[in-house]
Design an enzyme around this catalytic site. Sequence first.
Site, PDB file in Angstrom:
ATOM      1  N   SER A 266      -0.894  -7.055  -1.703  1.00 24.70           N
ATOM      2  CA  SER A 266       0.035  -8.024  -1.535  1.00 24.70           C
ATOM      3  C   SER A 266      -0.341  -9.200  -0.733  1.00 24.70           C
ATOM      4  CB  SER A 266       1.304  -7.337  -0.924  1.00 24.70           C
ATOM      5  OG  SER A 266       2.549  -7.948  -1.528  1.00 24.70           O
ATOM      6  N   LYS A 270      -3.667 -11.254  -1.026  1.00 22.26           N
ATOM      7  CA  LYS A 270      -4.096 -12.955  -1.198  1.00 22.26           C
ATOM      8  C   LYS A 270      -5.204 -13.078  -0.423  1.00 22.26           C
ATOM      9  CE  LYS A 270       1.054 -13.506  -1.377  1.00 22.26           C
ATOM     10  NZ  LYS A 270       1.520 -13.141  -2.604  1.00 22.26           N
ATOM     11  N   TRP A 357       7.643  -9.267  -9.924  1.00 26.55           N
ATOM     12  CA  TRP A 357       7.753 -10.413  -8.873  1.00 26.55           C
ATOM     13  C   TRP A 357       6.363 -10.870  -8.702  1.00 26.55           C
ATOM     14  CZ3 TRP A 357      10.814 -13.477  -6.643  1.00 26.55           C
ATOM     15  CH2 TRP A 357      10.630 -14.040  -5.310  1.00 26.55           C
ATOM     16  N   HIS A 408       5.517  -1.799  -6.521  1.00 28.45           N
ATOM     17  CA  HIS A 408       4.689  -2.732  -5.761  1.00 28.45           C
ATOM     18  C   HIS A 408       4.141  -1.719  -4.518  1.00 28.45           C
ATOM     19  CE1 HIS A 408       3.116  -6.299  -3.914  1.00 28.45           C
ATOM     20  NE2 HIS A 408       3.918  -6.105  -2.667  1.00 28.45           N
TER      21      HIS A 408
HETATM   22  C1  GTR Z   1       6.620 -10.580  -0.600  1.00 24.55           C
HETATM   23  C2  GTR Z   1       6.166 -11.809  -0.921  1.00 24.55           C
HETATM   24  C3  GTR Z   1       5.016 -11.545  -1.883  1.00 24.55           C
HETATM   25  C4  GTR Z   1       3.900 -10.256  -1.196  1.00 24.55           C
HETATM   26  C5  GTR Z   1       4.750  -9.483  -0.445  1.00 24.55           C
HETATM   27  C6  GTR Z   1       3.955  -8.592   0.627  1.00 24.55           C
HETATM   28  O1  GTR Z   1       7.857 -10.907   0.307  1.00 24.55           O
HETATM   29  O2  GTR Z   1       6.878 -12.561  -1.796  1.00 24.55           O
HETATM   30  O3  GTR Z   1       4.066 -12.888  -2.206  1.00 24.55           O
HETATM   31  O4  GTR Z   1       3.046 -11.201  -0.755  1.00 24.55           O
HETATM   32  O5  GTR Z   1       5.979 -10.090   0.276  1.00 24.55           O
HETATM   33  O6  GTR Z   1       3.080  -9.060   1.130  1.00 24.55           O
HETATM   34  O7  GTR Z   1       4.455  -7.521   0.640  1.00 24.55           O
END
Ligand code: GTR
Length: 427
Positions: A266, A270, A357, A408
């Site tokens: 997540s 990045k 998402w 996720h």
């Molecule tokens: C979310 C965000 C994502 C992702 C995620 C995470 O809220 O929108 O881009 O980075 O968090 O890191 O769990």
Amino acid sequence: MNKSIQTTLAFCLFLFSVQYTHAQKANYDEAKVPKFDIVDVLSTTDGQKVNTVEAWEKIRRPEILDIFRQQMYGTQPDTEVKVHYVVVKDIENAIPDLADIKEVDMIFSNANGRHSVRLTLFIPRKVSKPAPMFLGLNFYGNHTANPNENISIHSSWVRDNANFHIFGNRADEVSRGVRSSRWPVEYIVSQGYGLGLIYYGDIDPDFDDGFQNGLHPLFYKDGQTKPTSEEWGSIGIWSYGLSKALDYLGTDNDIDENKVIVFGHSRLGKTSLWAGVTDPRFAAAISNDSGCGGAALSKREFGERVAVINQNFPHWFNDNFIKYNNKESELPFDQHMLISLMAPRPVYIASAEQDEWADPKGEYLSGYYAKPAYDLYGIPSLNDVTPPKVNEARFTPGVSYHKRSGKHDVTRYDWVQYIEFADRFVR
Ligand code: GTR
């Protein structure tokens, strides 16, 4: 209140609500993805075509890297910061027959102050040394990855989580091992890999405090109180922390510094991509469900948008990135170019079916469109614009990819693919 002030206020409120609603609406309809051109990885900004490895490495790669530094993840200040490494724990056979546990304090210091970050290492026992290793940041603390009581508990700010019994922004014994489903430590070491962990909040706590805590203040020049609009935000400094951990690993005889794979999920996916791109010593990078600002193409405007991520997490990127809020079409770059900077090294992009998402298709496509850079090196990479079926990993020496069923998360399925990837292309 006088009439014209009232009108102005009403108008401002209206503008704010338009901007807000616009930014909050995520598109999940493929038919609504705008038409856009894929920025040519091999054409320089002044229109020259690059077709040799030499021109790529001397001209185009540095140019793209610079664009990402200036426009998105931020530049690293040139302030000198010393890093000392102290091995504070070295416990043989801490996980019986499987792994030793070693802990290292990375102490950053200069005239601005001093800040300590703890690196926890699981060293596999059943493999000849030096061992290859996965290195990654985590969300709640190294001790949450495994219940082993030798793992120390950090004292940094941590996000409250009732499920994990974390309250008052402090971690304690109760949260040992709560994230072990994401970190199958025993499985990883049994496959002959080491695992290195850092709690990301040790480097920079993940909330917007104007960069007063964590490592940022060490980098301020005289009189500076926050990063400039070009300088790094949190993702930049989290990945810097990973590079500094790699410096240490180069001195540790148990670990093969040439076989360190940087991993992240997540926001930390990045970060693992940015770490892999900025530090070519990483043998490979894995991005698990990294989405917007990670592997996903921004210009598809699918799922999370640039404006949304900048509004919700103003501290992740630099301030220059804000100008692309609701203006993805004006981006002079896109995330396939980030992936291309990994060439010729292997990179793994993973998505999850229910993680719309993060735009699974956009994550695949950025891997696919990075191919011209791998072509220069004669390294096969994803060559089919159509993603593989759910739960069918596609391995190539360039970019590998899978879309797992489910949400996720990081699961055992994901790790089985990463071990396979590492066995094939890194070990
Ligand atoms: C979310 C965000 C994502 C992702 C995620 C995470 O809220 O929108 O881009 O980075 O968090 O890191 O769990």
